[in-house]
Design an enzyme around this catalytic site. Structure first.
Site, short mmCIF file in Angstrom:
data_model
loop_
_atom_site.label_atom_id
_atom_site.label_comp_id
_atom_site.label_asym_id
_atom_site.label_seq_id
_atom_site.Cartn_x
_atom_site.Cartn_y
_atom_site.Cartn_z
N HIS A 221 0.93 -1.29 -0.01
CA HIS A 221 0.10 0.09 -0.02
C HIS A 221 0.92 1.51 0.05
CE1 HIS A 221 -3.47 2.19 0.40
NE2 HIS A 221 -3.97 1.85 1.78
N HIS A 260 -2.14 -2.46 -9.61
CA HIS A 260 -3.18 -1.65 -8.85
C HIS A 260 -4.29 -2.65 -8.64
CE1 HIS A 260 -6.04 1.13 -7.03
NE2 HIS A 260 -5.01 1.88 -6.79
N ASP A 311 2.54 5.90 -6.48
CA ASP A 311 3.69 5.80 -5.89
C ASP A 311 5.00 6.04 -6.65
OD1 ASP A 311 2.55 5.74 -3.20
OD2 ASP A 311 2.20 3.65 -3.25
C1 LIG Z 1 -1.13 4.11 -3.27
C2 LIG Z 1 -1.23 2.61 -3.32
O1 LIG Z 1 -1.36 2.06 -2.35
S1 LIG Z 1 -1.04 1.91 -5.01
C3 LIG Z 1 -0.51 0.35 -4.69
C4 LIG Z 1 0.96 0.49 -3.94
N1 LIG Z 1 1.77 -0.98 -4.09
C5 LIG Z 1 2.44 -1.47 -4.70
O2 LIG Z 1 2.90 -0.78 -5.81
C6 LIG Z 1 2.93 -2.72 -4.60
C7 LIG Z 1 3.23 -3.59 -5.82
N2 LIG Z 1 1.95 -3.78 -6.55
C8 LIG Z 1 1.44 -5.12 -5.77
O3 LIG Z 1 1.69 -5.77 -5.24
C9 LIG Z 1 -0.04 -5.24 -6.44
O4 LIG Z 1 -0.10 -4.84 -7.63
C10 LIG Z 1 -1.31 -4.72 -5.86
C11 LIG Z 1 -0.98 -5.11 -4.28
C12 LIG Z 1 -1.22 -2.98 -5.93
C13 LIG Z 1 -2.52 -4.93 -6.25
O5 LIG Z 1 -2.59 -6.31 -6.07
P1 LIG Z 1 -3.73 -7.26 -6.78
O6 LIG Z 1 -5.17 -6.48 -7.12
O7 LIG Z 1 -3.58 -8.66 -6.38
O8 LIG Z 1 -3.09 -7.22 -7.98
P2 LIG Z 1 -3.62 -8.04 -9.61
O9 LIG Z 1 -4.69 -8.82 -9.67
O10 LIG Z 1 -3.52 -7.00 -10.79
O11 LIG Z 1 -2.30 -9.07 -10.07
C14 LIG Z 1 -2.19 -9.57 -11.27
C15 LIG Z 1 -0.75 -10.47 -11.53
O12 LIG Z 1 0.12 -9.54 -11.52
C16 LIG Z 1 1.04 -9.78 -10.67
N3 LIG Z 1 1.33 -8.20 -10.26
C17 LIG Z 1 0.67 -7.20 -9.65
N4 LIG Z 1 1.41 -6.26 -9.49
C18 LIG Z 1 2.83 -6.57 -9.67
C19 LIG Z 1 4.08 -6.03 -9.40
N5 LIG Z 1 4.01 -4.66 -9.02
N6 LIG Z 1 5.16 -6.58 -9.77
C20 LIG Z 1 5.12 -7.83 -10.35
N7 LIG Z 1 3.94 -8.60 -10.41
C21 LIG Z 1 2.82 -7.80 -10.11
C22 LIG Z 1 0.39 -10.31 -9.48
O13 LIG Z 1 1.34 -11.19 -8.91
C23 LIG Z 1 -0.45 -11.22 -10.36
O14 LIG Z 1 0.20 -12.52 -10.77
P3 LIG Z 1 -0.57 -13.79 -10.60
O15 LIG Z 1 -1.80 -13.80 -11.32
O16 LIG Z 1 0.59 -14.63 -11.11
O17 LIG Z 1 -0.62 -14.01 -9.17
O1 LIG Z 2 -6.93 2.13 -3.75
C1 LIG Z 2 -6.01 1.32 -3.54
O2 LIG Z 2 -5.93 0.10 -3.42
C2 LIG Z 2 -4.64 1.72 -3.24
C3 LIG Z 2 -4.60 3.42 -3.68
O3 LIG Z 2 -4.26 3.56 -4.67
C4 LIG Z 2 -4.69 4.18 -2.71
O4 LIG Z 2 -4.87 4.12 -1.26
O5 LIG Z 2 -4.39 5.27 -2.99
#
Ligand SMILES: CC(=O)SCCNC(=O)CCNC(=O)[C@H](O)C(C)(C)COP(=O)(O)OP(=O)(O)OC[C@H]1O[C@@H](n2cnc3c(N)ncnc32)[C@H](O)[C@@H]1OP(=O)(O)O
Ligand SMILES: O=C([O-])CC(=O)C(=O)O
Length: 374
Positions: A221, A260, A311
């Protein structure tokens, strides 16, 4: 903006309640606060106007804004007892733990004993968070006990002046303001949902916000801006970035700052902060970190169709402004407090305790055996 196909684990795709505060992935560029597109707000409003909007449902007029800013101005300083607590926290503590403790301790000194105090409590935290972060940081890292009051008009400028001890440039004031606007609100994200669950038990504002800080701390997050910075700093060049990212993906590592839970093709906040990162890179005189970031963006899209979330370019933008990496996620706290508090108030206005069910996957019913027979 196309909706992501939402299903499966993590409550994805399930509505967990109603909100009038925000839409994510629905209209316009994909993110609205109380009906206003986030790009419109980032181009034409200030963070204090956005805070007012989230708390009141409407943008303020000139008098209302002046009055609101004047209120916040009186709430910036910290009680001595809180300063003493912050002085006890070591320099190697996680700054999000500092924010959590600062918030929680303020709740001991100035408790919200009645919901009629909710706006007051939210304003207090909004005004005091920059000082909580900077007082601890400057004391633990530089041995300086800073004055928590500045003559800066905006909260963003106030934060920069507390951190650096000097008047920020107009450009830096604007960038931090835009950043605070972009991070302010995002519907039922994990930290906001935490705040709403806590609010649904009729708990107090400080408990709701303290819990939300704990949820934002994680690298999936809010912690991703810091983690993205740690990653791009290790890359020596755009070519090296692509090579190393290929290795990370092969090892099934998550690339921080990408992907995301709701958006499918892009995060509307990225294009805005990316433009500012580019401007700051030029001002900085060394664009290599920006060029590396762009290479990461291209590589992730070309190979995995994963895009930068809010981010990723925040990392280089904050870095170019001279902000220490460990303060990246606490800045997110200073902004998202507005969304969290607005959601707490919305939850309270039409409350039912949030208590979902679980699908049981454990043992069949069984009897306790005497301990000697186990
Ligand atoms: C402001 C915020 O909070 S924005 C989010 C900030 N967080 C990050 O940047 C952390 C990196 N990103 C992630 O971990 C994820 O994309 C999340 C947590 C944001 C969303 O998670 P989910 O909704 O579960 O992702 P989603 O369903 O789109 O994933 C699809 C596939 O892509 C992969 N994937 C998604 N994001 C990433 C990533 N950043 N790097 C590598 N692989 C990824 C997942 O592992 C998944 O693979 P699988 O089907 O083999 O398991
Ligand atoms: O909506 C989400 O899951 C994460 C995010 O981008 C935020 O909190 O800004």
């Amino acid at each position: 903006m196309v909706d992501k196909k939402l299903a499966g684990a993590g409550l994805r795709g399930q509505s967990a309640g109603e909100t009038a505060l925000c839409t994510v992935g629905k209209t316009g560029s994909g993110l609205t606060y109380c009906g206003y597109d986030v790009k419109d707000l980032a181009d034409n409003a200030t963070f204090e106007e956005v805070a007012y909007l989230l708390f009141n449902g409407e943008l303020p007029n000139t008098e209302q804004l002046q009055a609101y800013k004047a209120t916040l101005l009186t709430l910036r300083d910290l009680p001595q007892a809180l300063k003493e607590v912050l002085k006890l926290i070591p320099a190697d503590a996680h700054p999000m733990d500092v924010m959590r403790t600062g918030c929680s301790f303020l709740g001991n000194l100035e408790p919200e004993t009645d919901f009629s105090m909710q706006q007051q409590a939210a304003n207090r935290l909004l005004a005091a968070f920059p000082a909580i972060m900077c007082f601890w940081y400057r004391y633990s890292h530089d041995g300086v006990e800073i004055d928590c009051v500045t003559d800066e008009d905006s909260l963003g400028g106030h934060f920069l002046k507390l951190l650096n001890g000097e008047t920020p440039s107009e450009q830096h004031r604007r960038v931090i303001d835009v950043s605070l606007i972009l991070y302010a609100e995002h519907e039922f994200n994990a930290s906001t949902f935490t705040a709403r669950v806590c609010a649904s038990t009729l708990s107090d504002m400080y408990s709701c916000i303290t819990g939300a800080i704990g949820s934002l701390r994680g690298p999936l997050h809010g912690g991703a801006n810091e983690a993205a910075m740690d990653m791009i700093q290790k890359f020596k060049s755009p070519e090296d970035a692509k090579e190393q990212m290929a290795g990370m993906l092969a090892r099934k590592e998550k690339i921080m700052g990408f992907g995301h839970a709701i958006y499918r093709e892009s995060d509307p906040r990225n294009v805005i902060i990316k433009q500012w990162s580019e401007k700051l890179a030029k001002e900085h005189g060394d664009t290599s970190l920006y060029d590396i970031s762009v290479a990461c963006e291209e590589y992730m899209w070309d190979t995995k169709k994963l895009f930068c979330n809010a981010d990723f370019f925040h990392a280089s933008a904050y870095h170019f402004m001279g902000i220490p990496t460990k303060l990246f996620t606490p800045i997110f706290v200073c902004s998202r407090l507005t969304g969290w508090a607005a959601h707490v108030m919305e939850q309270r206005s039409n409350n039912r305790i949030i208590r979902p069910s679980a699908d049981y996957i454990g043992s069949e019913p069984r009897k306790v055996m005497p301990i000697s027979q186990r």
